[in-house]
Write a protein that holds these residues in place. Structure first.
Motif, PDB file in Angstrom:
ATOM      1  N   PHE B 113       0.821  -1.217   0.000  1.00 43.76           N
ATOM      2  CA  PHE B 113       0.000   0.000   0.000  1.00 43.76           C
ATOM      3  C   PHE B 113       0.852   1.263   0.000  1.00 43.76           C
ATOM      4  N   TYR B 114       2.047   1.134   0.565  1.00 45.80           N
ATOM      5  CA  TYR B 114       2.894   2.332   0.663  1.00 45.80           C
ATOM      6  C   TYR B 114       3.612   2.633  -0.641  1.00 45.80           C
ATOM      7  N   LEU B 115       3.900   1.585  -1.401  1.00 47.80           N
ATOM      8  CA  LEU B 115       4.724   1.712  -2.602  1.00 47.80           C
ATOM      9  C   LEU B 115       4.325   2.866  -3.551  1.00 47.80           C
ATOM     10  N   PRO B 116       3.022   3.028  -3.878  1.00 47.50           N
ATOM     11  CA  PRO B 116       2.676   4.107  -4.809  1.00 47.50           C
ATOM     12  C   PRO B 116       3.149   5.483  -4.359  1.00 47.50           C
ATOM     13  N   SER B 117       3.259   5.699  -3.050  1.00 49.49           N
ATOM     14  CA  SER B 117       3.593   7.051  -2.613  1.00 49.49           C
ATOM     15  C   SER B 117       5.078   7.358  -2.765  1.00 49.49           C
ATOM     16  N   ILE B 118       5.910   6.381  -3.167  1.00 53.22           N
ATOM     17  CA  ILE B 118       7.307   6.744  -3.418  1.00 53.22           C
ATOM     18  C   ILE B 118       7.620   6.871  -4.908  1.00 53.22           C
ATOM     19  N   VAL B 119       6.629   6.743  -5.764  1.00 50.50           N
ATOM     20  CA  VAL B 119       6.878   6.947  -7.199  1.00 50.50           C
ATOM     21  C   VAL B 119       7.167   8.432  -7.434  1.00 50.50           C
ATOM     22  N   PRO B 120       8.278   8.749  -8.100  1.00 57.47           N
ATOM     23  CA  PRO B 120       8.598  10.160  -8.350  1.00 57.47           C
ATOM     24  C   PRO B 120       7.446  10.865  -9.053  1.00 57.47           C
ATOM     25  N   VAL B 121       7.232  12.109  -8.680  1.00 60.52           N
ATOM     26  CA  VAL B 121       5.997  12.775  -9.070  1.00 60.52           C
ATOM     27  C   VAL B 121       5.838  12.886 -10.587  1.00 60.52           C
ATOM     28  N   VAL B 122       6.925  13.123 -11.319  1.00 59.43           N
ATOM     29  CA  VAL B 122       6.785  13.242 -12.778  1.00 59.43           C
ATOM     30  C   VAL B 122       6.484  11.879 -13.409  1.00 59.43           C
ATOM     31  N   ALA B 123       7.170  10.834 -12.923  1.00 56.68           N
ATOM     32  CA  ALA B 123       6.880   9.484 -13.428  1.00 56.68           C
ATOM     33  C   ALA B 123       5.428   9.122 -13.127  1.00 56.68           C
ATOM     34  N   ASN B 124       4.971   9.513 -11.930  1.00 55.50           N
ATOM     35  CA  ASN B 124       3.587   9.271 -11.546  1.00 55.50           C
ATOM     36  C   ASN B 124       2.621   9.997 -12.480  1.00 55.50           C
ATOM     37  N   ALA B 125       2.954  11.226 -12.811  1.00 52.91           N
ATOM     38  CA  ALA B 125       2.109  11.998 -13.720  1.00 52.91           C
ATOM     39  C   ALA B 125       2.019  11.308 -15.077  1.00 52.91           C
ATOM     40  N   MET B 126       3.163  10.833 -15.584  1.00 53.14           N
ATOM     41  CA  MET B 126       3.158  10.143 -16.876  1.00 53.14           C
ATOM     42  C   MET B 126       2.317   8.873 -16.805  1.00 53.14           C
ATOM     43  N   LEU B 127       2.527   8.125 -15.727  1.00 50.22           N
ATOM     44  CA  LEU B 127       1.799   6.863 -15.565  1.00 50.22           C
ATOM     45  C   LEU B 127       0.290   7.109 -15.575  1.00 50.22           C
ATOM     46  N   TRP B 128      -0.136   8.151 -14.845  1.00 49.57           N
ATOM     47  CA  TRP B 128      -1.585   8.372 -14.754  1.00 49.57           C
ATOM     48  C   TRP B 128      -2.172   8.995 -15.995  1.00 49.57           C
ATOM     49  N   LEU B 129      -1.357   9.738 -16.761  1.00 48.13           N
ATOM     50  CA  LEU B 129      -1.844  10.193 -18.070  1.00 48.13           C
ATOM     51  C   LEU B 129      -2.252   8.980 -18.903  1.00 48.13           C
TER      52      LEU B 129
END
Lengths: 275, 299
Positions: B113-129
């Motif tokens: 459950f914790y893992l998603p919160s350490i994804v770097p914010v820009v990588a996270n933005a790309m992933l969610w796009l």
């Protein structure tokens, strides 16, 4: 007894379902990064692509100066971690192990600054660095870390408080100075807490976007975060390459997390704050 | 010795203390106090970086308050985003309560459950796009599979903000860990007393657990309010404020004023309004809950 095992099973089922939900985006990211364009845009989702296109990874890393950006990011990370460690331990000692009038007022002031949004101070700081001629260098991203980050000081202070006062008292009896106690007794005992501080500083610098966005203009100085977003601008729609790049940037943090999991969780728990 | 040192301006202890905290203190003066005051001064000027600031009184503030094109929408979007706070609270707390049951494999679930919160914010933005891609993204593919109408998410003015909220909730593990630590700090004697009174699980939750961790909840909510005002990178990378200004948030408009339109005065006025909000929130935290930090060894 029976009731207990039943609710335990129900709990596990709920947790497994939730875990799948939380892991699905990761799986989708990695799966997409291994597909070719035709496999990406299908009606139904193929979780395990066949054939697997490993070549997306070299292709993604070659389509932007990945190694340069990595080097830049690491330089900033190392500088920031050094600065944070050097400047957090001393104030933490002053707040945790010395008794002096005004200490608590100073401490509350410091805690209050944790809540201060960066935007409130950002613009004059930008103007200061600009007048020093530091824009376009990494200095504005590194130098501030040498001035004691409140979050790290707080974390170390909490740790220092747990070290028995008797150790210091004994050393004082032997004529040891406060600096000596700090340097020879407290610091060696505080390696786990220092590791936590270093880790958070590293993570912060690795993912920082707004800092480099404001101060770095030359493409040769881009960090991974900035590089990634400009890569997104140029390769919008090439989801396989984008996901390969996103995976590469995410993996170091996940690896760091697995190696230092306890450090991580305890650090967050002690301070009650998100990184 | 004590009486002697009182005569000087600072006692020996004080000088030693100040010496130890000097890295922070110098930083505080140079990188916090001075900039706050400079921001205040600049907020009363017209300053376009290339020419020196010119005093204009309240003009920046007046213009902002009359600016229905950008300022008010950015404030409205930010306030709408507060909706995320109760959702994150409920989800984070529910996960923490699930994990607090001393089941086997708790640490594994906590990690997941914790893992998603350490994804770097820009990588996270790309992933969610990509996840929120209306045609081929995972979210809409899943929704279509169960015959729920699939919105256009980031492409739709109506759904763009909810899309960002969904994305943020994925990283709820960060607050979950905090709640979990708080839950584990609740004294077991309280539960034993409740057991003696014949309390059921729900009653224990409402009258023991929640009051015991309320300072943490409150602190997280206040930090959430301040954090929402700073919401920047995700919108900057993913939507640039669009579509139709639906994701033009306070921090994004502030940034645009400063670094795209070079209206430093207006940006500083926005920063100072933000500072006042933060001051009020900080005051609330200190006033209402002295107990949100746990001083283990304090005497």
């Amino acid at each position: 007894m029976k009731h207990k095992t039943l609710s335990g099973i129900a709990g596990h089922i709920a947790l497994i379902a939730l875990s799948l939900l939380f892991l699905a985006p990761f799986a989708f990211m990695v799966s997409t990064s291994l597909k070719d364009e035709k496999q990406v845009f299908t009606e139904t989702i193929q979780w395990i692509p066949s054939p697997i296109h490993w070549e997306n990874y070299p292709a993604a890393l070659l389509s932007f100066p990945f190694w340069t950006y990595l080097k830049n990011t690491l330089m900033i990370c190392v500088g920031t971690v050094t600065g944070t460690l050097v400047s957090a331990a001393l104030p933490a000692y002053g707040f945790a192990r010395l008794r002096w009038r005004g200490r608590d007022a100073m401490f509350y002031l410091m805690i209050a600054t944790i809540m201060l949004p960066a935007q409130v101070t950002q613009l004059p700081i930008f103007l200061i660095f600009r007048s020093l001629g530091w824009t376009g260098t990494f200095l504005p991203l590194i130098v501030p870390s040498f001035f004691g980050n409140a979050f790290s000081i707080f974390l170390l202070r909490q740790f220092f408080l747990t070290i028995p006062e008797e150790l210091s008292d004994a050393a004082r009896m032997d004529g040891c100075s406060e600096w000596g106690i700090f340097w020879r007794i407290l610091l060696p005992l505080s390696k786990p807490a220092l590791a936590t501080v270093a880790l958070f500083a590293f993570m912060g610098a690795w993912t920082d976007f707004q800092g480099p966005l404001i101060y770095v203009h030359d493409e040769a100085q881009y960090t991974l975060a900035i590089g990634l977003s400009s890569f997104l601008g140029r390769h919008g729609g090439q989801w396989n390459l984008l996901m390969a790049a996103a995976t590469v940037v995410t993996i170091p943090l996940i690896v760091a997390f697995f190696f230092a999991q306890r450090t991580f969780i305890q650090g967050i728990a002690v301070t009650g704050m998100k990184g | 010795m004590r009486t002697n040192s009182r005569k000087t301006f600072l006692s020996r202890e004080q000088r030693l203390g100040l010496w130890f905290i000097s890295p922070w203190l110098i930083g505080f003066v140079l990188l916090t106090l001075y900039p706050i005051l400079a921001t205040l001064y600049l907020s009363f000027t017209d300053y376009r970086v290339l020419s020196p600031p010119r005093w204009v009184g309240w003009a920046n503030y007046r213009e902002l308050l009359l600016d229905t094109e950008n300022f008010w929408p950015s404030l409205g979007n930010t306030v709408f985003f507060f909706l995320e706070l109760p959702l994150a609270l409920i989800l984070g707390l529910a996960l923490a309560l699930l994990l607090n049951q001393k089941l086997r494999g708790m640490t594994i679930y906590r990690t997941l459950f914790y893992l998603p919160s350490i994804v770097p914010v820009v990588a996270n933005a790309m992933l969610w796009l990509w996840l929120l891609n209306p045609e081929h993204g995972l979210v809409n593919t899943g929704l279509r599979a169960v015959h729920i109408p699939a919105p256009a998410w980031l492409a739709s003015p109506l759904w763009a903000k909810p899309a960002l909220i969904v994305m943020d909730l994925w990283a709820v593990g960060g607050s979950m860990v905090i709640y979990l630590a708080a839950l584990q700090g609740v004294p077991t004697s309280l539960y034993e007393a409740a057991d003696l009174d014949g309390a059921n699980a729900f009653q224990k939750l409402v009258s023991v657990t929640l009051p015991a961790i309320s300072p943490v909840i409150f602190f997280n909510l206040i930090m959430g309010v301040i954090g929402t005002f700073q919401y920047f990178t995700q919108t900057f990378v993913m939507t640039k404020g669009g579509p139709d200004k639906a994701t033009l948030f306070y921090a994004l408009y502030l940034y645009q004023n400063a670094f795209q339109y070079f209206r430093m005065g207006a940006a500083c006025a926005m920063a100072w309004l933000l500072f006042l909000v933060t001051l009020a929130a900080t005051f609330l935290v200190f006033k209402t809950s002295a107990g949100w930090v746990y001083y283990e060894g304090e005497r």
